[in-house]
Design a protein around this motif. Sequence first.
Motif, PDB file in Angstrom:
ATOM      1  N   ARG A   1      17.327  66.911   3.142  1.00 15.07           N
ATOM      2  CA  ARG A   1      18.636  67.437   2.736  1.00 15.07           C
ATOM      3  C   ARG A   1      19.083  68.552   3.650  1.00 15.07           C
ATOM      4  O   ARG A   1      20.230  68.596   4.084  1.00 15.07           O
ATOM      5  N   PHE A   2      18.157  69.452   3.927  1.00 17.20           N
ATOM      6  CA  PHE A   2      18.501  70.593   4.778  1.00 17.20           C
ATOM      7  C   PHE A   2      18.955  70.129   6.162  1.00 17.20           C
ATOM      8  O   PHE A   2      19.820  70.737   6.782  1.00 17.20           O
ATOM      9  N   LEU A   3      18.377  69.040   6.611  1.00 15.95           N
ATOM     10  CA  LEU A   3      18.745  68.529   7.933  1.00 15.95           C
ATOM     11  C   LEU A   3      20.050  67.725   7.892  1.00 15.95           C
ATOM     12  O   LEU A   3      20.499  67.240   8.918  1.00 15.95           O
ATOM     13  N   GLY A   4      20.619  67.579   6.706  1.00 23.77           N
ATOM     14  CA  GLY A   4      21.933  66.969   6.619  1.00 23.77           C
ATOM     15  C   GLY A   4      21.952  65.525   6.157  1.00 23.77           C
ATOM     16  O   GLY A   4      22.988  64.873   6.203  1.00 23.77           O
ATOM     17  N   HIS A   5      20.815  65.005   5.724  1.00 25.17           N
ATOM     18  CA  HIS A   5      20.796  63.642   5.214  1.00 25.17           C
ATOM     19  C   HIS A   5      21.276  63.625   3.764  1.00 25.17           C
ATOM     20  O   HIS A   5      21.161  64.615   3.056  1.00 25.17           O
ATOM     21  N   GLN A   6      21.785  62.462   3.358  1.00 25.36           N
ATOM     22  CA  GLN A   6      22.117  62.317   1.950  1.00 25.36           C
ATOM     23  C   GLN A   6      20.877  61.767   1.246  1.00 25.36           C
ATOM     24  O   GLN A   6      20.429  60.652   1.529  1.00 25.36           O
ATOM     25  N   VAL A   7      20.322  62.547   0.353  1.00 26.74           N
ATOM     26  CA  VAL A   7      19.047  62.198  -0.251  1.00 26.74           C
ATOM     27  C   VAL A   7      19.230  61.897  -1.729  1.00 26.74           C
ATOM     28  O   VAL A   7      19.921  62.625  -2.438  1.00 26.74           O
ATOM     29  N   ILE A   8      18.628  60.798  -2.173  1.00 19.26           N
ATOM     30  CA  ILE A   8      18.602  60.489  -3.598  1.00 19.26           C
ATOM     31  C   ILE A   8      17.144  60.440  -4.019  1.00 19.26           C
ATOM     32  O   ILE A   8      16.378  59.609  -3.533  1.00 19.26           O
ATOM     33  N   THR A   9      16.747  61.353  -4.901  1.00 18.16           N
ATOM     34  CA  THR A   9      15.366  61.322  -5.372  1.00 18.16           C
ATOM     35  C   THR A   9      15.320  60.567  -6.693  1.00 18.16           C
ATOM     36  O   THR A   9      16.168  60.757  -7.563  1.00 18.16           O
ATOM     37  N   ASP A  10      14.348  59.714  -6.823  1.00 24.83           N
ATOM     38  CA  ASP A  10      14.260  58.854  -8.006  1.00 24.83           C
ATOM     39  C   ASP A  10      12.836  58.862  -8.545  1.00 24.83           C
ATOM     40  O   ASP A  10      11.886  58.591  -7.813  1.00 24.83           O
ATOM     41  N   ASN A  11      12.723  59.214  -9.801  1.00 21.50           N
ATOM     42  CA  ASN A  11      11.415  59.218 -10.462  1.00 21.50           C
ATOM     43  C   ASN A  11      11.247  57.883 -11.191  1.00 21.50           C
ATOM     44  O   ASN A  11      11.807  57.671 -12.259  1.00 21.50           O
ATOM     45  N   HIS A  12      10.471  57.022 -10.596  1.00 22.77           N
ATOM     46  CA  HIS A  12      10.319  55.646 -11.104  1.00 22.77           C
ATOM     47  C   HIS A  12       9.241  55.623 -12.195  1.00 22.77           C
ATOM     48  O   HIS A  12       8.122  55.163 -11.982  1.00 22.77           O
ATOM     49  N   LEU A  13       9.628  56.122 -13.359  1.00 28.15           N
ATOM     50  CA  LEU A  13       8.666  56.293 -14.456  1.00 28.15           C
ATOM     51  C   LEU A  13       8.024  54.979 -14.903  1.00 28.15           C
ATOM     52  O   LEU A  13       8.684  53.946 -14.957  1.00 28.15           O
ATOM     53  N   GLY A  14       6.743  55.055 -15.249  1.00 27.76           N
ATOM     54  CA  GLY A  14       6.072  53.905 -15.845  1.00 27.76           C
ATOM     55  C   GLY A  14       6.331  53.885 -17.342  1.00 27.76           C
ATOM     56  O   GLY A  14       5.463  54.248 -18.127  1.00 27.76           O
ATOM     57  N   ASP A  15       7.540  53.476 -17.693  1.00 35.67           N
ATOM     58  CA  ASP A  15       7.926  53.584 -19.101  1.00 35.67           C
ATOM     59  C   ASP A  15       7.984  52.225 -19.803  1.00 35.67           C
ATOM     60  O   ASP A  15       8.643  52.066 -20.808  1.00 35.67           O
ATOM     61  N   TRP A  16       7.316  51.257 -19.246  1.00 39.25           N
ATOM     62  CA  TRP A  16       7.340  49.919 -19.858  1.00 39.25           C
ATOM     63  C   TRP A  16       6.046  49.234 -19.446  1.00 39.25           C
ATOM     64  O   TRP A  16       5.642  49.324 -18.295  1.00 39.25           O
ATOM     65  N   GLY A  17       5.420  48.557 -20.366  1.00 39.30           N
ATOM     66  CA  GLY A  17       4.206  47.867 -19.936  1.00 39.30           C
ATOM     67  C   GLY A  17       3.247  47.693 -21.081  1.00 39.30           C
ATOM     68  O   GLY A  17       3.535  48.063 -22.236  1.00 39.30           O
ATOM     69  N   THR A  18       2.121  47.097 -20.754  1.00 36.73           N
ATOM     70  CA  THR A  18       1.177  46.698 -21.797  1.00 36.73           C
ATOM     71  C   THR A  18       0.660  47.861 -22.635  1.00 36.73           C
ATOM     72  O   THR A  18       0.246  47.665 -23.763  1.00 36.73           O
ATOM     73  N   GLN A  19       0.690  49.086 -22.069  1.00 40.62           N
ATOM     74  CA  GLN A  19       0.158  50.200 -22.861  1.00 40.62           C
ATOM     75  C   GLN A  19       0.940  50.407 -24.156  1.00 40.62           C
ATOM     76  O   GLN A  19       0.425  50.957 -25.115  1.00 40.62           O
ATOM     77  N   PHE A  20       2.204  49.899 -24.185  1.00 38.31           N
ATOM     78  CA  PHE A  20       3.015  50.172 -25.368  1.00 38.31           C
ATOM     79  C   PHE A  20       2.592  49.373 -26.587  1.00 38.31           C
ATOM     80  O   PHE A  20       2.842  49.791 -27.712  1.00 38.31           O
ATOM     81  N   GLY A  21       1.946  48.248 -26.400  1.00 38.51           N
ATOM     82  CA  GLY A  21       1.414  47.519 -27.550  1.00 38.51           C
ATOM     83  C   GLY A  21       0.456  48.413 -28.312  1.00 38.51           C
ATOM     84  O   GLY A  21       0.547  48.555 -29.539  1.00 38.51           O
ATOM     85  N   LYS A  22      -0.432  49.030 -27.572  1.00 36.61           N
ATOM     86  CA  LYS A  22      -1.426  49.898 -28.193  1.00 36.61           C
ATOM     87  C   LYS A  22      -0.794  51.143 -28.806  1.00 36.61           C
ATOM     88  O   LYS A  22      -1.118  51.546 -29.919  1.00 36.61           O
TER      89      LYS A  22
END
Length: 575
Positions: A151-172
């Motif tokens: 960002r400081f160098l002038g790029h357009q930055v998009i930060t994305d937190n790709h959460l593990g919010d879906w998956g087999t653990q939810f059955g349990k």
Amino acid sequence: MSFYKTSQEILTERLRAALESMDLSPDFALITMTADPRFGDYQTNAAMVAAKHHKKNPREIAAQLVAHLNVADCSERPEIAGAGFINFRLQKTFLEKKIDELHRDPRLGIPKTPQPQTIIIDFSSPNIAKTMHVGHIRSTILGESLARIARFLGHQVITDNHLGDWGTQFGKVIYGFKHLLNKESLEKNSIQELVRLYREVNDLEEKDPRLKVSVREELVKLQKGDEENLDIWKKVVALSWQEFEKLYHVLDVSFDERLGESFYNNALEPLVKRLLAKSIAQKSEGAVAIFFPHHPTLEEKPFLIQKTDGGFLYATTDIATLEYREQRWHPDAVWYVCGAPQQLHFEQLFAVACKLGLTSDFRHIAFGSILGEDRKMMKTRSGENIELGSLLQEAIDRALKIVNERNPDSSDEEKRKIATTIGLGALKYSDLMQHRMTDVIFSWDKMLSFQGNTAPYLQNAYVRIRSIFRKEGLEQEERKFSSPILITEEAERRLVLQLLQFGEIIPSILVDARPNILCLALYELANKFHYFYEHCPILKSEESIKESRLALASVTASMLKQGLHLLGIQVPEKM
RNA sequence: GCGCUCGUAGCUCAGGGGAUAGAGCAGGGGAUUUCUAAUCCCUUGGUCGCAGGUUCAAAUCCUGCCGAGCGCACCA
């Protein structure tokens, strides 16, 4: 927009001109910093490379080049040395002019990139209903730092937190939530309770395999949109995120987006169908996989995107994510800040991107593991992952102990603040200072030792400068000095040169995503400042020298603060 | 078996075609009526895992070997 040019750029221009006037290719014009001050400040191998190319004597070419070089305004007469190196030593008046420009420049002589890009940075990505642990720290800290630098160098930055919010653990988790929940505990310490539920269901399943059927039913119900299970899921996600946010707040880390795996849910089934229809994917042993028959190393490594039971996988979501990001942002680059063990996965994923015709610069910013002093994966005594929260707390506690010894007079409030800045700074820095592929051997004593290449050493240089300004009653206005910086001592020259080189060093960090380059430069800056501090009295000096040294100290403080900021590290006013 | 990563001083690490391979810690010696000594200065210490190759030039690039770690079909 500043038109600041680094010394390296100026020398390169001059060298190109000289080469052209000799009918040699300007592409030979490569200027580098010297490894040793005996060889001056900058050097070029252009004569050797050109000589090789034209089968001529390198020292002769060097002599001709020097004769054609027009550098009288910036360098002493270039010297030819060794096999044909040309060495430049910058003039004192030139350095004074450049440091003055830097002093006035709000960007401290660090140019913006001539080619701004849209860059998506995917980092941290913890799993919902689990605690964040040491395993997440490098991704989080590296990712944040890269985002700040880009960002400081002038790029357009998009930060994305790709959460593990879906998956087999939810059955349990859902099964546990329905049958084993301790509500009090959930309110007091939600993640701990969720983790407890998960583990208890796990244990119960082992004792009684019939339970697996019920657990699986809960998962299927969730996936089919059952309202009750969806509510529980939402609640679990919200509670987990709350806990994560506390940690991110402490770490001073933030995200533009947090599009977790669940966000791509509805895209998965059509995606697999489409890939099958396009023959990019194939049915195989009841599952769906993508093969890379013509790829030299991937030909025997299928990429699974649908299980025999119809369920989707990590890989499926990642492909959907790829497409979503392309449509929404048209990124020039996508960086995945994720551990080295997942290299195969990303190699496969990027190969799929290629098959899909996606042309962004996809990069897996891989990094090594954090190991204990026994060189094994760092675990608690009982063999579990060390929680991030307790790790951060321990960093602060250990720093507080030292602050208590050093600053017994400060208020408790102030001591806590200082300890937080030092403890977290030390922790982050110990991680960033190493080449990212090298495993980190975790050592509290080393990172907090305040000697050598550590955050507290850098912070101390800043604090010493602030202390001088406090003494002069100029606490907040350190940058108001516009008096010229004069170089009268070697210590000043070294410091000035180091300051000027940040404009050359910082842009190079992104070439291979390596903030450790910045760490090293900051360490050298602090080191040179300490040397200056020992050898050049400031406040006791005669007026014009005093003003000059105050200005030099001021720029140094700004650079330290800015540089550490790019690493996600703060500076204390006292320590 | 295939693949990825790593191997540099006693320890922790930089350097990734360029000059006599550098830091920090540890070891030895020195500096403080302080601008914060959480500092600075001096010093001991190396067959860059091994063997070949490419090059004017290799710790760095290529090949092979040895050693360590990790990953390779229904976890993420």
